[in-house]
Design an enzyme around this catalytic site. Structure first.
Site, mmCIF file in Angstrom:
data_model
loop_
_atom_site.group_PDB
_atom_site.id
_atom_site.type_symbol
_atom_site.label_atom_id
_atom_site.label_comp_id
_atom_site.label_asym_id
_atom_site.label_seq_id
_atom_site.Cartn_x
_atom_site.Cartn_y
_atom_site.Cartn_z
ATOM 1 N N GLY A 51 0.911 -1.307 -0.061
ATOM 2 C CA GLY A 51 0.050 0.018 0.057
ATOM 3 C C GLY A 51 0.856 1.206 -0.157
ATOM 4 N N SER A 52 0.299 2.157 -0.154
ATOM 5 C CA SER A 52 0.894 3.753 -0.274
ATOM 6 C C SER A 52 1.376 4.164 1.169
ATOM 7 C CB SER A 52 -0.289 4.615 -0.698
ATOM 8 O OG SER A 52 -1.302 4.840 0.086
ATOM 9 N N THR A 53 0.805 3.803 2.315
ATOM 10 C CA THR A 53 1.658 3.984 3.660
ATOM 11 C C THR A 53 2.721 3.318 3.834
ATOM 12 O OG1 THR A 53 -0.746 4.693 4.157
ATOM 13 C CG2 THR A 53 0.886 4.451 5.883
ATOM 14 N N ASP A 106 2.280 -3.484 8.019
ATOM 15 C CA ASP A 106 1.319 -3.282 7.001
ATOM 16 C C ASP A 106 0.228 -2.019 7.263
ATOM 17 O OD1 ASP A 106 0.048 -3.921 4.424
ATOM 18 O OD2 ASP A 106 -0.350 -6.105 5.110
ATOM 19 N N ASP A 109 -7.138 -0.188 5.737
ATOM 20 C CA ASP A 109 -8.341 0.535 5.207
ATOM 21 C C ASP A 109 -9.191 1.123 6.170
ATOM 22 O OD1 ASP A 109 -7.707 0.205 2.416
ATOM 23 O OD2 ASP A 109 -8.098 -1.779 2.871
ATOM 24 N N LYS A 119 -8.751 -4.684 5.688
ATOM 25 C CA LYS A 119 -7.780 -4.561 4.675
ATOM 26 C C LYS A 119 -8.109 -5.173 3.416
ATOM 27 C CE LYS A 119 -3.576 -5.787 5.678
ATOM 28 N NZ LYS A 119 -3.413 -4.664 4.895
ATOM 29 N N GLY A 120 -7.478 -4.938 2.135
ATOM 30 C CA GLY A 120 -7.641 -5.467 0.910
ATOM 31 C C GLY A 120 -7.792 -4.433 -0.056
ATOM 32 N N GLY A 122 -5.912 -2.697 -1.817
ATOM 33 C CA GLY A 122 -4.822 -2.869 -2.695
ATOM 34 C C GLY A 122 -4.973 -4.349 -3.137
ATOM 35 N N GLU A 128 -1.362 -10.916 2.389
ATOM 36 C CA GLU A 128 -1.203 -10.151 3.850
ATOM 37 C C GLU A 128 -1.574 -10.810 4.905
ATOM 38 O OE1 GLU A 128 -1.765 -5.396 2.179
ATOM 39 O OE2 GLU A 128 -3.546 -6.575 2.604
#
Ligand code: 5RP
Length: 255
Positions: A51-53, A106, A109, A119-120, A122, A128
């Site tokens: 992810g972007s973080t 990780d 969301d 999560k998910g 992405g 994950e």
């Protein structure tokens, strides 16, 4: 224990003294991603999220290896993270060839006051979850938009087999009593790194019992995995208006 106790009573580390108040989301992601590297030390086997973080975590770990002598090996949770980790010089190992991981870092969301996650977003939820399951600790990196009282405003990702995916999606809609759609990229379904598809369940912020819901969804043939990560998250490193704060799950494994 009440919600407020969990959120305020368990703060472990306060990075705000070195993190000015900023509102730019990309800056918040970067700050959270970098701060989480405090949970990594030499000799560790580290799960690398997607992810972007968490990309900022991966980049920072690469920098720490190159400049500060950090020695780790990583297990990526997606092909995208595998590529990034390779680019920044983190040696990778296969999960099946090692005996567990020390920690996984990780993104998420959503997370709720009990540290349950969605999560998910992405589409990497299956890998994950396998990596999180193999880890002795899970650190989530997020900006403060991800904190919710009740999970579900973010559409719940569910990985389904390509075979009869429309039928599985219909069953999911009936069981969950909400709109469920196949995630698309243009005219084509999104295909995960595992060759499956993603169904997104628009249940709204109504998930009062994520443990029961996870079981119910996993019981449906055609479902490979669901993006509810229950009782896995030990720490949330959160960046927001107050800088970076670390919230520790009182029932978790990391102190
Ligand atoms: C991917 C994930 C991500 O970790 C989640 O979507 C958060 O991503 P971002 O940090 O880009 O908001 O679960 O499957």
């Amino acid at each position: 224990m009440g919600k407020t106790d969990v959120m305020l009573g368990t703060m472990l580390k306060d990075f705000s003294h070195r993190t000015p108040v900023m509102t730019d989301v990309e800056t918040l992601k970067r700050d959270a991603g970098i701060a989480a590297c405090a949970y990594v030390s030499s000799g560790m086997k580290v799960g690398l999220g997607t992810g972007s973080t968490v990309k900022y975590t991966v980049i920072e770990l690469g920098r720490m290896m190159a400049e500060e002598g950090l020695e780790i090996v990583g297990v990526p949770t997606s092909l995208a993270t595998e590529k990034l980790a390779t680019e920044v010089g983190i040696p990778l190992v296969k999960l099946s060839e090692i005996d567990g991981l020390d920690v996984v870092i990780d993104g998420a969301d959503e997370y709720d006051p009990q540290f349950q996650l969605i999560k998910g977003g992405g589409a990497a939820l299956l890998r994950e979850k396998i990596v999180a399951q193999e880890s002795s600790g899970m650190v989530v990196v997020a900006d403060d938009r991800k904190r919710v009282d009740t999970l579900g405003a973010f559409p719940l990702p569910i990985e389904v087999t390509p075979f009869a995916h429309q039928a599985t999606i219909r069953v999911l809609g009936r069981v969950l009593n909400c709109r469920v759609n196949c995630r698309m990229s243009g005219d084509h379904p999104v295909i995960t790194d595992n060759g499956n598809m993603i169904a997104d369940a628009h249940c709204g912020p109504t998930i009062q019992d994520p443990v029961a819901m996870e079981k119910e969804i996993l019981n449906i043939a055609g479902v490979v995995q669901v993006g509810l990560f229950n009782n896995m998250c030990d720490v949330v490193v959160l960046a927001g208006a107050n800088g970076v704060e670390t919230f520790v799950n009182p029932n978790g494994r990391l102190k």
